[in-house]
Design an enzyme around this catalytic site. Structure first.
Site, PDB file in Angstrom:
ATOM      1  N   ALA A   1       0.853  -1.190   0.000  1.00  0.00           N
ATOM      2  CA  ALA A   1       0.000   0.000   0.000  1.00  0.00           C
ATOM      3  C   ALA A   1       0.883   1.231   0.000  1.00  0.00           C
ATOM      4  CB  ALA A   1      -0.932   0.005   1.208  1.00  0.00           C
ATOM      5  N   LYS A   2       0.311   2.352  -0.388  1.00  0.00           N
ATOM      6  CA  LYS A   2       1.054   3.611  -0.403  1.00  0.00           C
ATOM      7  C   LYS A   2       0.038   4.745  -0.394  1.00  0.00           C
ATOM      8  CE  LYS A   2       5.516   4.768  -0.821  1.00  0.00           C
ATOM      9  NZ  LYS A   2       6.629   4.114  -0.131  1.00  0.00           N
TER      10      LYS A   2
END
Length: 382
Positions: free
Chosen positions: A76-77
């Site tokens: 994720a980011k």
């Protein structure tokens, strides 16, 4: 404008959340790529140049990076479209955290990336009233201070040492050029010096400094702390080069540890190093990777080389609700052990499979993610 649906493939993203706040002017995005092996974990960056596509690419890198080091979190980011030097930074950051309160920390835990500091992580925790909302807080709040410890740069040097050994290249005495002298590049330079390598070039956004006989790393670290990035082109020892010049100087090992997409096909033809170690995320283009492979230049991919921060983040994730601070010695030991083993494995697998190290590293990570997706019924069993 990119159609977010066009970013979806067999691996993800599972969720793209775009948020905004009229009063503060906050605009941002969260990309949760793949959570088959655990909840989403990846850094949050703040930059005027943030885009959905950029964040999605980085989220995918995190998917492979977690799987590559065999730690059980998902890719994720997040990104905030703002200048980190803005006087409204805290208000923007708080608005961003509030807007993602449905996802944080149940599906995604914030961390530090470009433009954010340890105090920013503390602000996120404060805004959401949850110690589990972010990692990377200051040590006096029980956090793992990645940048101060220099774990990512330390891991880059450890992976380099292992890779060099696999290639029959002794790190001690080898000439190393480092693009970037920030948190990652400076820590890597320090560790390279400790391991006996000769750092012949470093750079910042201001330019590069080159000395074929070797730079004085401790002196450069002191100058950077005192004068900032401007020291690079003004330091009396060494020759000033324009930005990017450090990528093609005569050296044995090249470490791009600053920005993505800095080594394109043209630059790859001019790289003089025998080994490239990706200290930054996505620094070499796919065409550049092919050129380097054809020229016999070995590459340690980003999902292996700069995963020291990921290993440290796993310790921080475990400690979010603990009253005890993680032991720094255990973190460094784990970084060294995992990254050395992974660097050797990826280069050996690339040779065995007749592919690039990027291809080998990606295949190993994919196998682990696919197995998790199959076990959870997210895809049919193969």
């Amino acid at each position: 404008m990119t159609d977010s649906l066009s970013l979806v493939d067999d691996w993800g993203p599972e969720k793209i959340v775009v948020v905004s706040h009229r009063r503060t002017g906050m605009k941002g995005v969260l990309v949760i790529d793949n959570t088959a092996r655990g909840i989403g974990k990846g850094g949050t960056r703040m930059s005027p140049a943030v885009t959905v596509t950029q964040v999605a690419r980085l989220a995918r890198v995190m998917t492979w990076k977690w799987a590559g080091v065999d730690l059980f979190y998902g890719g994720a980011k997040a990104g905030i479209v703002a200048d980190p030097a803005s006087p409204d930074k805290e208000a923007i950051l708080r608005a961003f955290a509030r807007a993602l309160s449905n996802e944080v920390p149940r599906e995604y835990v914030m961390g530090l990336d470009m433009g954010l500091t340890e105090d920013d992580a503390a602000i996120i925790q404060d805004e959401l009233g949850d110690r589990g909302a972010a990692v990377g807080t200051p040590g006096h709040l029980g956090g793992v201070a990645y940048d101060k410890l220099g774990v990512t740069g330390y891991g880059v040097a450890e992976a380099t040492d292992a890779a060099a050994g696999t290639l029959g290249l002794a790190l001690s005495g080898s000439r190393v050029s480092i693009q970037g002298f920030g948190a990652v590049g400076s820590a890597a330079a320090q560790r390279f010096a400790d391991l006996g390598a000769t750092v012949v070039a470093v750079s910042t956004a201001e330019g590069a400094l080159h000395d074929p006989t070797g730079l004085d790393v401790p002196e450069l670290l002191r100058a950077r702390a005192e004068h900032g990035d401007a020291f690079v082109t003004r330091h009396p020892r060494g020759t000033a080069l324009p930005p990017g010049g450090e990528l093609t100087v005569d050296c044995d090992i090249l470490v791009p540890a600053a920005l993505q997409d800095v080594i394109d096909e043209d630059t790859a033809h001019r790289v003089k190093a025998r080994l490239v170690v990706e200290g930054a995320n996505l620094p070499t283009s796919p065409s550049a990777q092919s050129v380097l492979a054809d020229r016999g230049v070995a590459v340690v991919p980003d999902i292996v080389a700069n995963a020291g921060g990921v290993v440290a983040a796993a310790f921080a994730m475990d400690a979010r609700y603990s009253g005890f601070r993680p032991d720094a010695g255990n973190i460094f030991d784990a970084v060294s052990t995992r990254l050395r083993a992974n660097a050797t494995t990826v280069l050996e697998e690339a040779h065995r499979r007749g592919t690039t190290p990027h291809g080998a590293g990606r295949s190993l990570a994919e196998e682990r993610v696919r197995a998790a997706m199959e076990s959870k019924g997210r895809i049919p069993r193969g």
